[in-house]
Motif scaffolding. Structure first.
Motif, PDB file in Angstrom:
ATOM      1  N   ASP A 163     -16.286  -1.300   4.740  1.00  0.00           N
ATOM      2  CA  ASP A 163     -15.653  -2.476   4.480  1.00  0.00           C
ATOM      3  C   ASP A 163     -15.606  -3.282   5.857  1.00  0.00           C
ATOM      4  O   ASP A 163     -15.162  -4.577   5.783  1.00  0.00           O
ATOM      5  CB  ASP A 163     -14.411  -2.120   3.954  1.00  0.00           C
ATOM      6  N   SER A 168       0.797  -1.290  -0.019  1.00  0.00           N
ATOM      7  CA  SER A 168       0.148   0.003   0.004  1.00  0.00           C
ATOM      8  C   SER A 168       0.854   1.500  -0.077  1.00  0.00           C
ATOM      9  O   SER A 168       0.356   2.389  -0.232  1.00  0.00           O
ATOM     10  CB  SER A 168      -0.864  -0.142   1.067  1.00  0.00           C
ATOM     11  N   GLU A 200      -9.875   7.857   9.168  1.00  0.00           N
ATOM     12  CA  GLU A 200      -9.605   8.567   7.845  1.00  0.00           C
ATOM     13  C   GLU A 200      -8.802  10.102   7.770  1.00  0.00           C
ATOM     14  O   GLU A 200      -8.795  10.904   8.544  1.00  0.00           O
ATOM     15  CB  GLU A 200     -11.188   9.062   7.463  1.00  0.00           C
ATOM     16  N   ARG A 260      -3.575   6.450   3.644  1.00  0.00           N
ATOM     17  CA  ARG A 260      -4.916   7.325   4.035  1.00  0.00           C
ATOM     18  C   ARG A 260      -5.797   7.026   5.079  1.00  0.00           C
ATOM     19  O   ARG A 260      -6.755   7.506   5.317  1.00  0.00           O
ATOM     20  CB  ARG A 260      -5.654   7.821   2.686  1.00  0.00           C
ATOM     21  N   ILE A 261      -5.843   5.531   5.307  1.00  0.00           N
ATOM     22  CA  ILE A 261      -6.600   4.881   6.431  1.00  0.00           C
ATOM     23  C   ILE A 261      -5.696   4.232   7.627  1.00  0.00           C
ATOM     24  O   ILE A 261      -4.653   3.612   7.293  1.00  0.00           O
ATOM     25  CB  ILE A 261      -7.356   3.900   5.683  1.00  0.00           C
ATOM     26  N   ASN A 303      -7.193  -4.895   3.091  1.00  0.00           N
ATOM     27  CA  ASN A 303      -7.926  -4.322   2.103  1.00  0.00           C
ATOM     28  C   ASN A 303      -8.790  -3.465   2.086  1.00  0.00           C
ATOM     29  O   ASN A 303      -9.579  -3.129   1.135  1.00  0.00           O
ATOM     30  CB  ASN A 303      -8.157  -5.574   1.272  1.00  0.00           C
ATOM     31  N   ILE A 304      -9.144  -3.119   3.297  1.00  0.00           N
ATOM     32  CA  ILE A 304     -10.156  -2.078   3.812  1.00  0.00           C
ATOM     33  C   ILE A 304      -9.910  -0.837   2.891  1.00  0.00           C
ATOM     34  O   ILE A 304      -8.704  -0.374   3.567  1.00  0.00           O
ATOM     35  CB  ILE A 304     -10.251  -1.910   5.473  1.00  0.00           C
ATOM     36  N   ARG A 305     -10.982  -0.229   2.516  1.00  0.00           N
ATOM     37  CA  ARG A 305     -10.759   1.246   1.711  1.00  0.00           C
ATOM     38  C   ARG A 305     -11.699   2.066   1.985  1.00  0.00           C
ATOM     39  O   ARG A 305     -11.697   3.112   1.894  1.00  0.00           O
ATOM     40  CB  ARG A 305     -10.789   0.842   0.403  1.00  0.00           C
ATOM     41  N   LYS A 306     -12.882   1.655   2.765  1.00  0.00           N
ATOM     42  CA  LYS A 306     -13.787   2.577   3.259  1.00  0.00           C
ATOM     43  C   LYS A 306     -14.557   1.941   4.461  1.00  0.00           C
ATOM     44  O   LYS A 306     -14.224   1.029   4.844  1.00  0.00           O
ATOM     45  CB  LYS A 306     -14.997   2.857   1.950  1.00  0.00           C
ATOM     46  N   THR A 351      -3.146   1.939   5.184  1.00  0.00           N
ATOM     47  CA  THR A 351      -2.929   2.581   3.942  1.00  0.00           C
ATOM     48  C   THR A 351      -2.077   3.919   4.156  1.00  0.00           C
ATOM     49  O   THR A 351      -2.531   4.319   5.531  1.00  0.00           O
ATOM     50  CB  THR A 351      -3.903   2.824   2.856  1.00  0.00           C
TER      51      THR A 351
END
Length: 305
Positions: A138, A17, A211, A251-252, A132-135, A249
């Motif tokens: 998830d 990531s 976030e 961003r997360i 793999n969480i992106r939002k 990531t």
């Protein structure tokens, strides 16, 4: 089958990531240099998980530790780990004095070098959904009890499997004469199953989705999971509670805890001060490597060394 010499203590899939063109910006703390290696070539060590050759007395002590330190719910799996971890040692004793052919010697060596590395591949697969969480939505897969348990297995093992944590466990081992340094690779398994069990079945585990909408990216390191409460100890000197921070990531991020919170899931948007605070925590608990999404971001951390 080949001998797996280079064994990762941070999952290379997780590090992707922070990559660009299959390279990851890395600050090497010892040399104070910034490099861009492939994720396959960092946070690893030769034969990091190789099985030890124990004496029979050491095996008895190790099994006793399993019985003493396991919960009723984790005893079975910990005894299975014990049998796996001592399999090479027992076979070495059985074959002592026997002239093994080259094929059997190779199989015995593969058992020593690859067994625990292959086990970690299984645990890493348990972490595929969490990395793999992106939002925010998830996170809902954790409503399923078995999904939660397997994810907590991954979280617990990744928290404890690093070189940084091995150094801390070694300090603890050195305090007790009956604990052999050979136990170093096994004890994280014993601790991790207990943590995973607690986070799944004993606690009202909560998840905070962090976030990052600022201009500053999250960084990570060769100790990617941090207990924010590690300095808060019980009267007996043990860690009082866990509040795990995990950058997913740039961003997360994710907080896993079991403190007061009405909802199982919560979403927070961070400001720059808060992002810098989490990044400083990662930096302070790193061992050899700091990873970022850009070499420019690493320069400020290089100046802190």
């Amino acid at each position: 089958m080949q001998v797996k010499k280079n064994q990762h203590y941070v999952w290379k899939e997780y590090l992707k990531s922070w990559t660009e063109n299959e390279k990851i910006p890395a600050l090497i703390k010892k040399s104070k240099k910034i490099a861009q290696p492939n994720p396959n070539g960092v946070a690893l060590q030769g034969y990091f998980y190789a099985l030890e050759e124990f004496t029979q007395e050491e095996e008895i002590i190790l099994k006793e530790l399993v019985n003493l330190w396991s919960k009723e719910s984790t005893l079975k799996i910990n005894l299975e780990f014990y049998e796996t971890f001592t399999s090479y040692s027992k076979l070495k004793r059985l074959t002592k004095g026997i002239d093994l052919n080259d094929e059997l010697k190779e199989k015995l060596n593969l058992l020593r070098t690859n067994t625990m590395e292959d086990s970690h591949l299984i645990f890493e697969n348990f972490g595929k959904k969490i990395i793999n969480i992106r939002k925010f939505e998830d996170l809902n897969f954790l409503d399923e009890e078995m999904e939660l348990f397997f994810t907590m297995i991954y979280i617990s093992f990744q928290y404890l499997r690093t070189k940084n944590m091995q150094l801390k466990i070694k300090v603890a081992i050195d305090k007790y004469e009956y604990l052999s340094p050979k136990f170093l690779n096994f004890l994280p398994f014993l601790y991790a199953t207990g943590i995973a069990d607690s986070l799944t079945y004993e606690k009202q585990t909560k998840f905070i989705f962090l976030e990052n909408t600022t201009e500053i990216d999250f960084i990570t390191s060769d100790q990617p999971l941090i207990n924010n409460k590690i300095e808060e100890l019980n009267d007996n000197g043990t860690i009082a509670q866990m509040e795990i921070y995990y950058p997913i990531t740039p961003r997360i991020g994710l907080i896993i805890h079991y403190q007061e919170q009405n909802e199982k899931y919560r979403k927070i948007s961070l400001n720059s001060t808060e992002v810098n605070k989490y990044n400083k925590t990662i930096f302070n608990h790193s061992n050899e490597f700091i990873f970022a999404s850009s070499t420019e971001q690493l320069i400020e951390y290089k100046n802190c060394l």
